[in-house]
Write a protein that holds these residues in place. Sequence first.
Motif, PDB file in Angstrom:
ATOM      1  N   ALA A   1      -2.530   2.017  -2.294  1.00 62.42           N
ATOM      2  CA  ALA A   1      -2.994   1.251  -1.135  1.00 62.42           C
ATOM      3  C   ALA A   1      -3.061  -0.238  -1.476  1.00 62.42           C
ATOM      4  O   ALA A   1      -2.623  -1.090  -0.694  1.00 62.42           O
ATOM      5  CB  ALA A   1      -4.366   1.761  -0.693  1.00 62.42           C
ATOM      6  N   LEU A   2      -3.583  -0.553  -2.646  1.00 64.35           N
ATOM      7  CA  LEU A   2      -3.693  -1.963  -3.037  1.00 64.35           C
ATOM      8  C   LEU A   2      -2.315  -2.612  -3.138  1.00 64.35           C
ATOM      9  O   LEU A   2      -2.134  -3.772  -2.763  1.00 64.35           O
ATOM     10  CB  LEU A   2      -4.419  -2.070  -4.387  1.00 64.35           C
ATOM     11  CG  LEU A   2      -5.884  -1.654  -4.421  1.00 64.35           C
ATOM     12  CD1 LEU A   2      -6.480  -1.931  -5.791  1.00 64.35           C
ATOM     13  CD2 LEU A   2      -6.681  -2.367  -3.347  1.00 64.35           C
ATOM     14  N   GLU A   3      -1.358  -1.847  -3.649  1.00 67.32           N
ATOM     15  CA  GLU A   3      -0.004  -2.382  -3.782  1.00 67.32           C
ATOM     16  C   GLU A   3       0.536  -2.836  -2.431  1.00 67.32           C
ATOM     17  O   GLU A   3       1.101  -3.918  -2.305  1.00 67.32           O
ATOM     18  CB  GLU A   3       0.924  -1.296  -4.346  1.00 67.32           C
ATOM     19  CG  GLU A   3       1.416  -1.558  -5.747  1.00 67.32           C
ATOM     20  CD  GLU A   3       1.698  -0.259  -6.472  1.00 67.32           C
ATOM     21  OE1 GLU A   3       2.490   0.555  -5.956  1.00 67.32           O
ATOM     22  OE2 GLU A   3       1.105  -0.026  -7.554  1.00 67.32           O
ATOM     23  N   GLN A   4       0.355  -1.981  -1.441  1.00 73.63           N
ATOM     24  CA  GLN A   4       0.827  -2.326  -0.101  1.00 73.63           C
ATOM     25  C   GLN A   4       0.146  -3.579   0.413  1.00 73.63           C
ATOM     26  O   GLN A   4       0.780  -4.458   0.980  1.00 73.63           O
ATOM     27  CB  GLN A   4       0.544  -1.156   0.849  1.00 73.63           C
ATOM     28  CG  GLN A   4       1.516  -0.019   0.694  1.00 73.63           C
ATOM     29  CD  GLN A   4       2.342   0.191   1.948  1.00 73.63           C
ATOM     30  OE1 GLN A   4       2.149  -0.492   2.948  1.00 73.63           O
ATOM     31  NE2 GLN A   4       3.271   1.123   1.886  1.00 73.63           N
ATOM     32  N   LEU A   5      -1.160  -3.634   0.222  1.00 72.85           N
ATOM     33  CA  LEU A   5      -1.890  -4.796   0.723  1.00 72.85           C
ATOM     34  C   LEU A   5      -1.452  -6.062   0.003  1.00 72.85           C
ATOM     35  O   LEU A   5      -1.387  -7.140   0.600  1.00 72.85           O
ATOM     36  CB  LEU A   5      -3.398  -4.564   0.562  1.00 72.85           C
ATOM     37  CG  LEU A   5      -3.978  -3.516   1.514  1.00 72.85           C
ATOM     38  CD1 LEU A   5      -5.404  -3.181   1.143  1.00 72.85           C
ATOM     39  CD2 LEU A   5      -3.898  -4.004   2.952  1.00 72.85           C
ATOM     40  N   GLU A   6      -1.136  -5.919  -1.272  1.00 68.51           N
ATOM     41  CA  GLU A   6      -0.652  -7.093  -2.001  1.00 68.51           C
ATOM     42  C   GLU A   6       0.715  -7.502  -1.481  1.00 68.51           C
ATOM     43  O   GLU A   6       1.016  -8.684  -1.323  1.00 68.51           O
ATOM     44  CB  GLU A   6      -0.578  -6.788  -3.502  1.00 68.51           C
ATOM     45  CG  GLU A   6      -0.323  -8.027  -4.332  1.00 68.51           C
ATOM     46  CD  GLU A   6      -0.294  -7.732  -5.819  1.00 68.51           C
ATOM     47  OE1 GLU A   6       0.072  -6.605  -6.183  1.00 68.51           O
ATOM     48  OE2 GLU A   6      -0.616  -8.630  -6.609  1.00 68.51           O
ATOM     49  N   LEU A   7       1.539  -6.490  -1.187  1.00 70.24           N
ATOM     50  CA  LEU A   7       2.875  -6.760  -0.654  1.00 70.24           C
ATOM     51  C   LEU A   7       2.778  -7.509   0.661  1.00 70.24           C
ATOM     52  O   LEU A   7       3.637  -8.346   0.989  1.00 70.24           O
ATOM     53  CB  LEU A   7       3.603  -5.430  -0.433  1.00 70.24           C
ATOM     54  CG  LEU A   7       5.107  -5.497  -0.282  1.00 70.24           C
ATOM     55  CD1 LEU A   7       5.754  -5.577  -1.644  1.00 70.24           C
ATOM     56  CD2 LEU A   7       5.631  -4.293   0.469  1.00 70.24           C
ATOM     57  N   GLU A   8       1.760  -7.217   1.421  1.00 74.22           N
ATOM     58  CA  GLU A   8       1.594  -7.864   2.719  1.00 74.22           C
ATOM     59  C   GLU A   8       0.861  -9.192   2.605  1.00 74.22           C
ATOM     60  O   GLU A   8       0.551  -9.816   3.613  1.00 74.22           O
ATOM     61  CB  GLU A   8       0.850  -6.932   3.682  1.00 74.22           C
ATOM     62  CG  GLU A   8       1.622  -5.660   3.993  1.00 74.22           C
ATOM     63  CD  GLU A   8       0.816  -4.686   4.826  1.00 74.22           C
ATOM     64  OE1 GLU A   8      -0.170  -5.104   5.450  1.00 74.22           O
ATOM     65  OE2 GLU A   8       1.175  -3.494   4.831  1.00 74.22           O
TER      66      GLU A   8
ATOM     67  N   HIS B   1      -4.169   5.815   4.975  1.00 71.09           N
ATOM     68  CA  HIS B   1      -5.463   5.698   5.617  1.00 71.09           C
ATOM     69  C   HIS B   1      -6.346   4.721   4.846  1.00 71.09           C
ATOM     70  O   HIS B   1      -7.038   3.885   5.428  1.00 71.09           O
ATOM     71  CB  HIS B   1      -6.136   7.070   5.693  1.00 71.09           C
ATOM     72  CG  HIS B   1      -7.464   7.052   6.355  1.00 71.09           C
ATOM     73  ND1 HIS B   1      -8.624   7.345   5.682  1.00 71.09           N
ATOM     74  CD2 HIS B   1      -7.823   6.754   7.625  1.00 71.09           C
ATOM     75  CE1 HIS B   1      -9.633   7.221   6.524  1.00 71.09           C
ATOM     76  NE2 HIS B   1      -9.192   6.884   7.700  1.00 71.09           N
ATOM     77  N   LEU B   2      -6.305   4.842   3.543  1.00 71.48           N
ATOM     78  CA  LEU B   2      -7.078   3.947   2.685  1.00 71.48           C
ATOM     79  C   LEU B   2      -6.717   2.493   2.954  1.00 71.48           C
ATOM     80  O   LEU B   2      -7.580   1.629   3.069  1.00 71.48           O
ATOM     81  CB  LEU B   2      -6.766   4.270   1.221  1.00 71.48           C
ATOM     82  CG  LEU B   2      -7.923   4.720   0.342  1.00 71.48           C
ATOM     83  CD1 LEU B   2      -7.446   4.857  -1.089  1.00 71.48           C
ATOM     84  CD2 LEU B   2      -9.069   3.739   0.452  1.00 71.48           C
ATOM     85  N   LYS B   3      -5.427   2.256   3.035  1.00 68.35           N
ATOM     86  CA  LYS B   3      -4.962   0.898   3.272  1.00 68.35           C
ATOM     87  C   LYS B   3      -5.538   0.356   4.575  1.00 68.35           C
ATOM     88  O   LYS B   3      -5.963  -0.798   4.640  1.00 68.35           O
ATOM     89  CB  LYS B   3      -3.434   0.911   3.335  1.00 68.35           C
ATOM     90  CG  LYS B   3      -2.814  -0.424   3.634  1.00 68.35           C
ATOM     91  CD  LYS B   3      -1.346  -0.276   4.009  1.00 68.35           C
ATOM     92  CE  LYS B   3      -0.990  -1.226   5.137  1.00 68.35           C
ATOM     93  NZ  LYS B   3       0.395  -1.021   5.621  1.00 68.35           N
ATOM     94  N   THR B   4      -5.544   1.186   5.596  1.00 67.03           N
ATOM     95  CA  THR B   4      -6.088   0.755   6.883  1.00 67.03           C
ATOM     96  C   THR B   4      -7.568   0.422   6.757  1.00 67.03           C
ATOM     97  O   THR B   4      -8.026  -0.634   7.210  1.00 67.03           O
ATOM     98  CB  THR B   4      -5.894   1.877   7.927  1.00 67.03           C
ATOM     99  OG1 THR B   4      -4.529   2.237   7.966  1.00 67.03           O
ATOM    100  CG2 THR B   4      -6.339   1.404   9.297  1.00 67.03           C
TER     101      THR B   4
ATOM    102  N   ALA C   1     -11.799  -3.708   6.259  1.00 67.55           N
ATOM    103  CA  ALA C   1     -12.923  -4.215   5.481  1.00 67.55           C
ATOM    104  C   ALA C   1     -12.669  -5.655   5.040  1.00 67.55           C
ATOM    105  O   ALA C   1     -13.572  -6.493   5.047  1.00 67.55           O
ATOM    106  CB  ALA C   1     -13.151  -3.325   4.262  1.00 67.55           C
ATOM    107  N   LEU C   2     -11.419  -5.929   4.691  1.00 69.66           N
ATOM    108  CA  LEU C   2     -11.083  -7.293   4.268  1.00 69.66           C
ATOM    109  C   LEU C   2     -11.328  -8.277   5.402  1.00 69.66           C
ATOM    110  O   LEU C   2     -11.813  -9.388   5.185  1.00 69.66           O
ATOM    111  CB  LEU C   2      -9.612  -7.355   3.834  1.00 69.66           C
ATOM    112  CG  LEU C   2      -9.247  -6.664   2.529  1.00 69.66           C
ATOM    113  CD1 LEU C   2      -7.772  -6.832   2.219  1.00 69.66           C
ATOM    114  CD2 LEU C   2     -10.099  -7.198   1.397  1.00 69.66           C
ATOM    115  N   ASP C   3     -10.974  -7.847   6.609  1.00 68.09           N
ATOM    116  CA  ASP C   3     -11.148  -8.744   7.746  1.00 68.09           C
ATOM    117  C   ASP C   3     -12.616  -9.030   8.014  1.00 68.09           C
ATOM    118  O   ASP C   3     -12.991 -10.158   8.350  1.00 68.09           O
ATOM    119  CB  ASP C   3     -10.513  -8.112   8.999  1.00 68.09           C
ATOM    120  CG  ASP C   3      -9.001  -8.140   8.941  1.00 68.09           C
ATOM    121  OD1 ASP C   3      -8.465  -9.053   8.292  1.00 68.09           O
ATOM    122  OD2 ASP C   3      -8.357  -7.261   9.537  1.00 68.09           O
ATOM    123  N   SER C   4     -13.434  -7.985   7.886  1.00 69.39           N
ATOM    124  CA  SER C   4     -14.801  -8.130   8.375  1.00 69.39           C
ATOM    125  C   SER C   4     -15.820  -8.450   7.294  1.00 69.39           C
ATOM    126  O   SER C   4     -16.808  -9.124   7.549  1.00 69.39           O
ATOM    127  CB  SER C   4     -15.222  -6.847   9.098  1.00 69.39           C
ATOM    128  OG  SER C   4     -15.129  -5.737   8.206  1.00 69.39           O
TER     129      SER C   4
END
Lengths: 254, 254
Positions: free
Chosen positions: A55-62, A16-19, A24-27
Motif C-alpha cells: 500500500a505504501l508503495e502505491q501511495l509513494e508512486l502517486e 483497501h489499506l491504500k484507500t 487518513a493522510l488527507d484528514s
Amino acid sequence: MGTTQLDTVPEPKYWHLKTVLSEALDSEFTVGEILPNERDLAARFGVARATLRQALEQLELEGRLQRRRGVGTTVAPPRMGVAVGSEQHTWPGAVGDAWQPADCAAAVPPLAVAQALETEPDEQVHIVRRSRTTHGQPVAAELLYIPAASVPDLSGIDAPSGAARARAVLRELQRLGLESQDRSVELGSARADDAKELDRLPGAPVLVVTTRFFAEGVAAAVSVATYRADTCRLTFGDSGGLEIHHDTAERRAS
Amino acid sequence: MGTTQLDTVPEPKYWHLKTVLSEALDSEFTVGEILPNERDLAARFGVARATLRQALEQLELEGRLQRRRGVGTTVAPPRMGVAVGSEQHTWPGAVGDAWQPADCAAAVPPLAVAQALETEPDEQVHIVRRSRTTHGQPVAAELLYIPAASVPDLSGIDAPSGAARARAVLRELQRLGLESQDRSVELGSARADDAKELDRLPGAPVLVVTTRFFAEGVAAAVSVATYRADTCRLTFGDSGGLEIHHDTAERRAS
DNA sequence: AAGTGGTCTAGACCACCGG
DNA sequence: CGGTGGTCTAGACCACTTC
C-alpha cells in the motif's frame, strides 16, 4: 467489453489499506509529518508488513508519501510543476530553475540515440551531463548527446572534459540557432547513476523525456532527461499552472 | 555531490536478476513469446518467487514484459508512440487513431477540476467519457469535463446520456473554436474503472495527461486522460517519430 | 547502538483463463 | 479441471541514518 460483471470482487487488502491510508493522510496528517514505522502500522491494521508495504508503495508512486531508508516515511507535499516547454529549454545555463551543466565527455552513444542523431553507430559524440533542481530539490538528470559535427568550432577550449568544457559545448550549440524539436515522454526506472543524482534508489520510477533538436533541418542534439516521477508533474505549453490531482475522488452521479 | 563513494554495494538480487533477464529478452526471445512460469523461473535462478516477481515487475514497468493472470508472461513489443500533440486532439470524433466517445453524464466534478474550470465547487458539468485505441489495443481512457456554459445550445438533443449525447456535446464544443491549451503529465495509478477499460488491474501505472482548453480567453473544458504507462510512449510536437529507448546501455568512456 | 526502510525467503491460498 | 499470475503471511537479515 460485454461482461460488465458487477461482481463483488473481494477487494485486495492492500488496495483497501491504500484507500484508508489515503483518507487518513488527507484528514489527519500535515505535509512533512512522519508516519509511524512500517512494523507498527502493519500491526495496527492487522496485516503483514509486506502487505502494508504494498500500500505504501502505491501511495509513494502517486506522490503522496516519501520514504527514506534509515529515516522514515513522511507525508509528501503536492507534486511540483516542472516546465518542460520550449521556454525553459532555450539554453544557455541561464538563471533560476534551469539546467546546470555538470560534466562533458566524448563517447559512443547508445544505438537508439545514434539513430535519432543519424550518426554512425560507432561514432563518438559529445555527452553533456546536466542536472536540474527546483526549490533546492534535485528533479532531473539529463544526458545531452551532441554530434561533433554540430559544434565544429571547439578550438581554444583546452579542457578535455569537466564542467568548463560542458559550458563551452553548450555555448557553441546555442550559437547554431535551434529551430524545432521532437519530444516524447515515457515511464522508466532510474539507472544506478541517475538514481544517485536524483537521491533515489535504483529502479525508482522516472519520467523519461526524450527531446530531439533540429538546426537547419538536421538533428543537432538529443536530450534524454529523467525526472523523478514521484515528485514531479511535467507541464507543457505556456503557463505552468494547472493544479489537478488525479485522485480517487469519484464524480457523483446526477 | 560530495560523497561519490565508489562503494561496492552488494547489488540486490532482484536488480541483478532484472539485468540478466533483460539481456536474455534481447538475445533469446522474440516479441510475443511466452516465458516459463514464475515458479519455474524462480527455481531456475535459485531465488524465491517473490524476488523473481520483483524483477518481472520492473521489466513490466519498463514495457519489456506483459503479464496476464491465468495466461502467462509474454515478451512485449516496443512501446507504441501515441501522439498527444495538438493535431490529434482537434476533435470531432474523426477517423483513424482517435478518441471514441462512449458516454456522457451530468455531475459535479472533483474539486480540483472545478477550480481549473473556474466553476462553483458544487456546479454540475457535462462529463464525457471517451476511450482511445491504437492498433486495436486500448491505450487511454478519458474524462472530459465541460461546463454547461461552454455548450449552451443543447436543444434538440433529447438523449439525456449515452454516446449520442456525448457526440452532441462534442459537436457543440468544437463549434466554440478552441484556442490554446495547458497540458501536464504525471504518473498515477489506474482507478478501478479506468483499469477495466484499459484491460489492466487496478493500481496499474498510468500516465495522467491533464489538458485545459480555452475558448475566448476562458477555460472551456478540462480533459483528464489516463494512458497505459507500460505500453505507451507519449509523443508531442509535429512528427510522431523518435525511437529512443531509455535502456540500461551505458555509454563507453572515450 | 538503536531504529528505520529495503531485501529475501518458503510457504499458502485465491482469482482468473484456457481446454 | 490444471496452470497461470496475484495476494498474503511471518519471519529473517541487511543497509542506512541518527544519536
